[in-house]
Motif scaffolding. Structure first.
Motif, PDB file in Angstrom:
ATOM      1  N   THR A   1       4.149   8.830   1.090  1.00 50.63           N
ATOM      2  CA  THR A   1       3.574   7.869   0.160  1.00 50.63           C
ATOM      3  C   THR A   1       2.139   8.238  -0.209  1.00 50.63           C
ATOM      4  O   THR A   1       1.770   8.288  -1.384  1.00 50.63           O
ATOM      5  CB  THR A   1       3.613   6.456   0.770  1.00 50.63           C
TER       6      THR A   1
ATOM      7  N   LEU B   1       6.017   4.554  -3.839  1.00 52.58           N
ATOM      8  CA  LEU B   1       6.663   3.835  -2.740  1.00 52.58           C
ATOM      9  C   LEU B   1       7.891   3.084  -3.245  1.00 52.58           C
ATOM     10  O   LEU B   1       8.934   3.066  -2.598  1.00 52.58           O
ATOM     11  CB  LEU B   1       5.667   2.860  -2.091  1.00 52.58           C
TER      12      LEU B   1
ATOM     13  N   THR C   1       7.211   7.997   6.102  1.00 54.87           N
ATOM     14  CA  THR C   1       6.901   7.008   5.075  1.00 54.87           C
ATOM     15  C   THR C   1       5.428   7.087   4.675  1.00 54.87           C
ATOM     16  O   THR C   1       5.078   7.154   3.492  1.00 54.87           O
ATOM     17  CB  THR C   1       7.224   5.588   5.582  1.00 54.87           C
TER      18      THR C   1
ATOM     19  N   THR D   1       0.308   5.570  -5.532  1.00 55.57           N
ATOM     20  CA  THR D   1       1.087   5.444  -4.297  1.00 55.57           C
ATOM     21  C   THR D   1       2.035   4.257  -4.392  1.00 55.57           C
ATOM     22  O   THR D   1       3.159   4.317  -3.916  1.00 55.57           O
ATOM     23  CB  THR D   1       0.154   5.272  -3.080  1.00 55.57           C
TER      24      THR D   1
ATOM     25  N   GLY E   1       2.378  10.641  -3.208  1.00 55.61           N
ATOM     26  CA  GLY E   1       2.611   9.517  -4.111  1.00 55.61           C
ATOM     27  C   GLY E   1       1.851   9.608  -5.417  1.00 55.61           C
ATOM     28  O   GLY E   1       2.441   9.544  -6.499  1.00 55.61           O
TER      29      GLY E   1
END
Lengths: 272, 337
Positions: free
Chosen positions: A60, A75, A56, A71, A64
């Protein structure tokens, strides 16, 4: 070394056996075993907790900005996807656990008991569900801290988790069958990930397929992982249609219908 | 095969319950290999019955079929009156099996293992806990009850494994090589348990590659080699059938073993068996007079004897006589017979 010469076997053998339990009660016992495993083998929690956190955060912050402009925007797109990816990867553990049990002869005992044949697998599923909920909960928490917001609110999140469990349940059969076929847990893991990586990366979990070459785009659009991801994204955003959800459930349902009998057959086949 | 070894009851007496185990012409092959090649077996209730044979003889395969873990390719069998193929779940309800490798969950504690099995058999709540604790106490595992099984010694595992088979008293208890890998002390304690169980009416079918184990425990012994039953009877019957006039000779000088063997073969005709250590020779002598002459010939050739005796063959000698010396049986470690 204890010596039994001084203590003759004093065991009541003559009493009547208890009433045979129901299939459901059998399954509960195996579920209890799965929970005990969490207590006795806390190492497995490390993998379970660290992998989703890492994925994660890395995706991100590393991709991202480049992929979605910021980002935060990424997300919002990526979080439902990483939930699917985590659940799918987690399904490998059941197969590994099963392979371990088989290599140690424990299943010989289970198979010689007058119990519901699928009960040991129900126990594996309980373990899976717990793993999915723990990992999913961690990802969601990180997401919320980083600014993810589900447009559909708490109900959307609950529905998405329900869908996730169905996905995990369906994918679980693949690895249960693999676990029954392959005797070494490491091989189950290697074979599992070799199969899963292309499915997970050639999907819409990380990016939309718009910029992919035509042939790959065509694959991504019918990849069951993409269908699952789209549905969960939609459910959390509050814009999923019934057909999105049904499409997402096709693969898990088909896997269950096909592989549950195969599992039973492999389990009973026994001539190892 | 000698008449004394054919002890199968051809017909059961009317009104009696079905035998614990009844097997007719059972066959199991793996590819081209016939692991079990047409075995008949009758085990009455309450008996300790041993299946003796070298590694790879088919003992474990036979037992796995009887415990519903493998499907026979031909033949039929019933356990406690239930047909293996048509009523496997009823067979399962009346048996328990302790395999060669501990069938326990190593991550769980000993108590949790027993609790799990007690619940699978239908004990609930307090009843399950009581049963687990009874078993732990009876098998002297109460102190280790809350330790993970992976921390158990070999002897403790084996005891827990047998305890796990007794959560509900089985009609037939299958024990696959129950003392393989155990030290002599632990072996004695497992033997004691087996005798106690048989004493309370449990039929026990055990496989072993140790002759002394079959000799000491079992009321009857079936000798299996290459998937076939080559003899069956009591230990005494098997020995008597091979012949009672066995000459055992121990040499003082191992270097003369080949000379001694040749002389014995010349005088007595039979096949001379040699112990693993090489200094002990055994041969069927027929009469004491023939044996005396053979010994005189050894002495005349200056072969010094450390010891000699005349008597029944050991089960090991029976086994070699039956298999033509082809099979090799293991000797328990640290246990000089």
């Amino acid at each position: 070394m204890t010596d039994l010469s001084s203590t003759p076997l004093e065991l009541r053998l003559d009493r009547a056996p208890p009433k045979p339990p129901s299939a459901f009660s059998n399954a509960l016992v195996f579920g209890w075993r799965a929970i005990l495993k969490f207590k006795h083998v806390p190492e497995q929690l490390f993998d379970l907790v660290m992998t989703p956190i890492m994925f994660t955060l890395l995706f991100t912050f590393v991709f991202g900005g480049a992929l979605a402009g910021s980002t935060g925007a990424y997300l919002q797109f990526f979080l439902p996807g990483i939930l699917v990816q985590t659940v799918v990867f987690n399904a490998v553990y059941s197969g590994m656990g099963l392979s371990t049990d088989l290599s140690k002869g424990l299943f010989d005992r289970f198979r010689s008991l007058p119990i519901w044949s699928l009960a040991p697998f129900a126990g594996l599923m309980v373990g899976d569900i717990l793993r999915h909920l723990i990992a999913g909960g961690i990802i969601l928490t990180i997401g919320l801290i980083l600014g993810y917001r589900a447009e559909a609110g708490v109900l959307g999140i609950i529905a998405a988790f329900g869908l996730l469990l169905a996905v995990g349940f369906g994918m679980g059969w693949i690895f249960i069958v693999l676990g029954l076929l392959v005797r070494t847990p490491m091989t189950v893991m290697t074979a599992g990930f070799t199969f899963l990586f292309p499915l997970v990366f050639a999907s819409n979990i990380m990016v939309q397929p718009d910029t992919m070459p035509g042939w790959l785009k065509a694959f991504v659009e019918v990849n069951p992982i993409s269908l699952m991801t789209s549905a969960i994204r939609g459910v959390m955003a509050g814009n999923a249609t019934v057909s999105d959800v049904l499409w997402a459930l096709v693969a898990p349902a088909a896997l269950t219908v096909l592989l549950a009998p195969v599992t039973l057959w492999l389990y009973r086949r026994s001539d190892r | 095969m000698n008449d004394a070894m054919r002890m199968n009851n051809s017909s059961s007496v009317e009104g009696q319950p079905a035998p614990a185990i009844s097997v007719r012409g059972i066959v199991k092959h793996f590819g081209a290999v016939r692991a079990v090649d047409g075995i008949d077996l009758d085990v009455p209730r309450g008996m300790i019955f041993a299946i003796l044979g070298p590694n790879g003889a088919g003992k474990t395969t036979l037992m796995r079929m009887l415990a519903t873990l493998a499907t026979p390719d031909a033949g039929s069998a019933s356990v406690m009156g239930h047909d293996l193929v048509t009523a496997p779940q009823k067979v399962r309800a009346s048996i328990a099996m302790t395999g060669q490798f501990a069938s326990l969950d190593e991550d769980l504690t000993g108590r949790e293992n027993l609790l799990m099995l007690a619940r699978l058999w239908g004990y609930r709540g307090r009843g399950a806990k009581e049963r687990a604790d009874e078993l732990l106490a009876a098998f002297d595992l109460a102190d280790a009850a809350n330790k993970q099984v992976k921390a158990y010694s070999g002897g403790m595992r084996r005891r827990l494994d047998i305890a796990a088979s007794l959560v509900v008293t089985p009609g037939v208890l299958f024990l696959d090589e129950p003392t393989t890998g155990l030290d002599p002390n632990a072996r004695q304690s497992v033997w004691r348990m087996i005798r106690a169980l048989a004493g309370s009416g449990v039929t026990i079918l055990l496989t072993t590659q140790y002759l002394d184990e079959a000799d000491q425990l079992a009321a009857r012994i079936a000798v299996i080699d290459k998937g076939k039953k080559i003899a069956e009877g009591t230990s005494r019957e098997l020995k008597a059938a091979t012949g009672s006039g066995f000459l055992h000779v121990a040499l003082a000088d191992p270097a003369r073993v080949d000379d001694a063997r040749r002389l014995l073969e010349d005088h007595l005709g039979g096949k001379v068996q040699q112990s693993a250590e090489g200094v002990q020779l055994s041969v069927m002598a027929g009469t004491p007079a023939a044996a005396s002459q053979a010994i005189a010939a050894l002495i005349a050739d200056n072969i010094e004897l450390a010891d000699f005796s005349m008597g029944s063959p050991s089960l090991e000698e029976v086994f070699f006589a039956l298999t033509g010396g082809g099979g090799r049986l293991a000797k328990p470690e640290g246990d000089e017979r």
